[in-house]
Design a protein around this motif. Structure first.
Motif, mmCIF file in Angstrom:
data_model
loop_
_atom_site.group_PDB
_atom_site.id
_atom_site.type_symbol
_atom_site.label_atom_id
_atom_site.label_comp_id
_atom_site.label_asym_id
_atom_site.label_seq_id
_atom_site.Cartn_x
_atom_site.Cartn_y
_atom_site.Cartn_z
ATOM 1 N N ALA A 41 36.534 39.426 34.275
ATOM 2 C CA ALA A 41 36.524 38.842 35.608
ATOM 3 C C ALA A 41 35.348 37.905 35.787
ATOM 4 O O ALA A 41 34.311 38.056 35.142
ATOM 5 C CB ALA A 41 36.465 39.950 36.660
ATOM 6 N N SER A 86 40.186 36.601 46.353
ATOM 7 C CA SER A 86 40.341 37.039 44.976
ATOM 8 C C SER A 86 41.726 36.643 44.503
ATOM 9 O O SER A 86 42.656 36.492 45.296
ATOM 10 C CB SER A 86 40.134 38.553 44.849
ATOM 11 N N HIS A 88 43.748 35.123 40.511
ATOM 12 C CA HIS A 88 43.570 34.868 39.087
ATOM 13 C C HIS A 88 43.882 33.409 38.770
ATOM 14 O O HIS A 88 44.510 32.714 39.563
ATOM 15 C CB HIS A 88 44.428 35.820 38.234
ATOM 16 N N ASN A 93 45.159 33.978 33.329
ATOM 17 C CA ASN A 93 45.166 35.239 34.069
ATOM 18 C C ASN A 93 43.783 35.846 34.322
ATOM 19 O O ASN A 93 43.670 37.014 34.667
ATOM 20 C CB ASN A 93 46.059 36.267 33.370
ATOM 21 N N THR A 94 42.723 35.084 34.132
ATOM 22 C CA THR A 94 41.378 35.578 34.410
ATOM 23 C C THR A 94 41.242 35.929 35.882
ATOM 24 O O THR A 94 41.588 35.131 36.751
ATOM 25 C CB THR A 94 40.319 34.518 34.035
ATOM 26 N N LEU A 95 40.755 37.130 36.171
ATOM 27 C CA LEU A 95 40.488 37.533 37.544
ATOM 28 C C LEU A 95 39.286 36.771 38.077
ATOM 29 O O LEU A 95 38.278 36.627 37.380
ATOM 30 C CB LEU A 95 40.185 39.026 37.612
#
Length: 136
Positions: A41, A86, A88, A93-95
Protein backbone atom coordinates in the motif's frame (compact mmCIF):
# COMPACT_ATOMS: atom_id res chain seq x y z
CA UNK A 1 13.44 -9.34 4.41
CA UNK A 2 12.34 -6.37 2.35
CA UNK A 3 14.84 -5.57 -0.33
CA UNK A 4 14.63 -2.94 -3.02
CA UNK A 5 12.90 -5.53 -5.21
CA UNK A 6 9.85 -5.23 -2.94
CA UNK A 7 9.72 -1.44 -3.14
CA UNK A 8 10.62 -0.75 -6.77
CA UNK A 9 7.28 -1.87 -8.27
CA UNK A 10 5.37 0.38 -5.87
CA UNK A 11 7.66 3.32 -6.50
CA UNK A 12 7.28 2.78 -10.25
CA UNK A 13 3.49 2.74 -9.88
CA UNK A 14 3.53 5.91 -7.81
CA UNK A 15 5.87 7.61 -10.27
CA UNK A 16 3.59 6.71 -13.18
CA UNK A 17 0.51 7.93 -11.31
CA UNK A 18 2.07 11.28 -10.42
CA UNK A 19 3.39 11.69 -13.95
CA UNK A 20 0.07 10.87 -15.65
CA UNK A 21 -2.15 12.62 -13.08
CA UNK A 22 -0.16 15.51 -11.61
CA UNK A 23 -1.29 16.27 -8.08
CA UNK A 24 -1.15 19.92 -7.01
CA UNK A 25 -2.27 19.39 -3.42
CA UNK A 26 0.48 19.94 -0.86
CA UNK A 27 1.69 16.62 0.53
CA UNK A 28 3.79 16.25 3.63
CA UNK A 29 4.54 12.52 3.47
CA UNK A 30 4.29 9.44 1.28
CA UNK A 31 4.75 6.06 2.93
CA UNK A 32 5.25 2.86 0.99
CA UNK A 33 4.28 -0.20 3.02
CA UNK A 34 5.16 -3.64 1.66
CA UNK A 35 4.34 -5.48 4.88
CA UNK A 36 0.56 -5.13 4.88
CA UNK A 37 -1.48 -8.26 5.40
CA UNK A 38 -3.42 -7.94 2.13
CA UNK A 39 -1.09 -6.34 -0.40
CA UNK A 40 1.39 -3.48 -0.57
CA UNK A 41 0.00 0.00 0.00
CA UNK A 42 0.90 3.64 -0.52
CA UNK A 43 -0.18 6.05 2.24
CA UNK A 44 -0.17 9.78 1.47
CA UNK A 45 -0.64 12.54 4.02
CA UNK A 46 -1.67 15.97 2.83
CA UNK A 47 -0.21 19.03 4.49
CA UNK A 48 -2.31 20.35 7.38
CA UNK A 49 -4.55 23.18 6.28
CA UNK A 50 -8.19 24.32 6.31
CA UNK A 51 -11.27 22.28 5.40
CA UNK A 52 -11.69 23.68 1.88
CA UNK A 53 -8.07 23.08 0.86
CA UNK A 54 -8.01 19.59 2.36
CA UNK A 55 -11.25 18.65 0.57
CA UNK A 56 -9.88 19.98 -2.74
CA UNK A 57 -6.72 17.94 -2.35
CA UNK A 58 -8.69 14.79 -1.60
CA UNK A 59 -10.92 15.29 -4.64
CA UNK A 60 -7.82 15.68 -6.75
CA UNK A 61 -6.51 12.34 -5.48
CA UNK A 62 -9.93 10.68 -5.66
CA UNK A 63 -10.01 11.11 -9.45
CA UNK A 64 -6.89 8.95 -9.75
CA UNK A 65 -8.22 5.95 -7.80
CA UNK A 66 -10.47 3.07 -8.82
CA UNK A 67 -13.26 2.03 -6.48
CA UNK A 68 -12.59 5.01 -4.25
CA UNK A 69 -14.08 5.33 -0.78
CA UNK A 70 -14.30 8.66 1.04
CA UNK A 71 -14.31 8.83 4.83
CA UNK A 72 -14.33 11.32 7.68
CA UNK A 73 -13.34 10.80 11.27
CA UNK A 74 -13.15 13.05 14.27
CA UNK A 75 -10.33 12.67 16.76
CA UNK A 76 -11.23 11.43 20.23
CA UNK A 77 -10.57 14.87 21.70
CA UNK A 78 -13.04 16.29 19.15
CA UNK A 79 -10.67 19.01 17.93
CA UNK A 80 -9.60 17.67 14.53
CA UNK A 81 -11.37 16.28 11.48
CA UNK A 82 -9.53 13.65 9.44
CA UNK A 83 -10.71 13.25 5.87
CA UNK A 84 -9.51 10.61 3.47
CA UNK A 85 -9.94 8.71 0.24
CA UNK A 86 -8.87 5.17 -0.41
CA UNK A 87 -8.91 2.97 -3.47
CA UNK A 88 -6.49 1.29 -5.81
CA UNK A 89 -4.55 2.02 -8.96
CA UNK A 90 -6.04 0.59 -12.14
CA UNK A 91 -2.60 -0.24 -13.49
CA UNK A 92 -1.52 -2.78 -10.87
CA UNK A 93 -4.11 -2.84 -8.07
CA UNK A 94 -1.83 -1.04 -5.59
CA UNK A 95 -3.82 0.14 -2.57
CA UNK A 96 -3.64 3.89 -2.00
CA UNK A 97 -4.96 5.83 0.98
CA UNK A 98 -4.73 9.60 1.12
CA UNK A 99 -5.71 11.61 4.17
CA UNK A 100 -5.56 15.11 5.49
CA UNK A 101 -6.82 17.00 8.48
CA UNK A 102 -8.43 20.27 9.37
CA UNK A 103 -9.65 21.80 12.62
CA UNK A 104 -13.13 20.54 13.53
CA UNK A 105 -15.54 23.46 13.15
CA UNK A 106 -19.08 22.50 14.15
CA UNK A 107 -20.83 25.46 12.41
CA UNK A 108 -19.16 24.45 9.12
CA UNK A 109 -19.28 20.68 9.41
CA UNK A 110 -22.32 20.09 11.60
CA UNK A 111 -22.73 18.37 14.93
CA UNK A 112 -23.44 14.88 13.57
CA UNK A 113 -19.91 13.46 13.78
CA UNK A 114 -19.07 12.53 17.36
CA UNK A 115 -15.53 12.45 18.81
CA UNK A 116 -13.83 9.18 17.87
CA UNK A 117 -16.39 8.37 15.17
CA UNK A 118 -15.52 7.41 11.57
CA UNK A 119 -18.12 7.52 8.78
CA UNK A 120 -18.31 7.12 5.02
CA UNK A 121 -18.69 10.48 3.35
CA UNK A 122 -20.69 11.07 0.16
CA UNK A 123 -18.71 12.49 -2.75
CA UNK A 124 -21.17 15.40 -2.95
CA UNK A 125 -20.48 16.50 0.61
CA UNK A 126 -16.72 16.52 0.05
CA UNK A 127 -17.29 18.47 -3.19
CA UNK A 128 -19.36 21.11 -1.35
CA UNK A 129 -16.56 21.51 1.19
CA UNK A 130 -14.01 21.73 -1.64
CA UNK A 131 -15.74 24.69 -3.27
CA UNK A 132 -16.06 26.46 0.07
CA UNK A 133 -19.86 26.44 0.27
CA UNK A 134 -19.93 25.24 3.87
CA UNK A 135 -21.51 27.45 6.49
CA UNK A 136 -23.39 29.66 4.00
Amino acid sequence: MNSSANFLPLLDSLHTLLRDYPIHADMCSIEVNVETSERPAVLVQLAETDLTTTARGLLEWQRTLAEGDIFASRTTDGMTLHLGVSGHLDTDNTLVEVWGEAPYDEPLIGAGLQPGERVSLPFEELAVWAVGLVGR
